[in-house]
Design an enzyme around this catalytic site. Structure first.
Site, PDB file in Angstrom:
ATOM      1  N   ASP A  64       0.399  -1.314   0.243  1.00  0.00           N
ATOM      2  CA  ASP A  64      -0.177   0.232  -0.133  1.00  0.00           C
ATOM      3  C   ASP A  64       0.357   1.714  -0.167  1.00  0.00           C
ATOM      4  O   ASP A  64       1.704   0.891   0.600  1.00  0.00           O
ATOM      5  CB  ASP A  64      -0.999  -0.155   1.526  1.00  0.00           C
ATOM      6  N   MET A  65       0.282   2.854  -0.374  1.00  0.00           N
ATOM      7  CA  MET A  65       0.674   2.914  -0.017  1.00  0.00           C
ATOM      8  C   MET A  65       1.718   4.117   0.113  1.00  0.00           C
ATOM      9  O   MET A  65       2.922   4.519   0.924  1.00  0.00           O
ATOM     10  CB  MET A  65       0.205   4.469  -1.470  1.00  0.00           C
TER      11      MET A  65
END
Length: 231
Positions: A64-65
């Site tokens: 995930d970012m």
């Protein structure tokens, strides 16, 4: 998240922890996409940065970012196929560290809750026993903390946990910790306002990844310490 402005960290541009003829392994900072987004202003990513120096590099898994830590890319088609198959067959090993908003009632356990996208509230994910895909996470507490304010008054109990996902669903660790009643600190999608304010970014870190090397077939392990204290 509609007012989201993408401002990925610029330094270090690339934190390479291992590289050979087949693979490159990096420490991805929180706030940087794994792959480019759909919009032009979301083009900056760990994949695009690596491909500037290594044009043949391809992504084999994602973080995930907001998640930091170990991410691996293949440098050849053969390596990409070899490692992708390991992820599909779940023969890789990995663990994460996370700091939680609250303390679980047990010291360890397993969470087996199926997940799917919460379509009206994308990118949020949700537990769904009918249409969700199986998701399994093992966890155990490694330390407990008290978060204090500027007056040194405790305003939040917290625990640091070791997480071992068996599956790799989107937001799996974040939603499974929410299901325990202890979302991850700094999680703007799942934590409370107090839990978001208690950390400058999501306190989730991919600390270890082990694969069979695509050239030698021997197990090789990569570790990166988290950017937050785990004591």
């Amino acid at each position: 998240m509609s007012n989201f402005i993408y401002a990925p960290p610029q330094q270090p541009w690339l934190d390479i922890i291992y590289q050979d003829d087949a693979i490159i392994v990096l420490n991805k900072p929180s706030g940087l996409l794994s792959v480019p987004g759909r919009l032009p202003e979301h083009n900056d990513s760990i994949a695009s940065r690596v491909q500037e120096q290594f044009p043949t590099a391809t992504i084999v898994h994602r973080l995930d970012m907001c998640t930091s830590g170990v991410i691996l890319m293949a440098l050849t088609k053969a390596a990409q196929s070899h490692i992708s198959r390991q992820f599909q067959q779940r023969s890789t090993s990995k663990y994460y560290y996370a700091r939680l908003e609250g303390v679980p009632t047990a010291n360890n356990g397993s969470i087996d809750l199926p997940l799917r996208c919460d379509w009206p509230n994308r990118p949020r994910q949700m537990v769904d026993f009918i249409d969700g895909k199986s998701a399994l996470t093992h966890w155990n507490i490694i330390s407990k903390q008290q978060i204090t304010d500027e007056n040194n008054d405790t305003y939040l109990e917290s625990a640091t946990v070791l997480l071992k996902p068996v599956t790799g669903r989107s937001h799996q660790l974040r939603v499974h910790m929410l299901a325990l009643g202890t979302p991850i600190l700094g999680d703007e999608l799942y934590a409370s306002a107090q839990g978001v304010a208690a950390a400058e970014h999501l306190q989730l870190h991919a600390a270890m990844l082990e694969i069979d090397h695509p050239l030698t077939e021997e197990k090789i392990q990569f570790k990166v310490k988290p950017p937050f204290s785990i004591d």
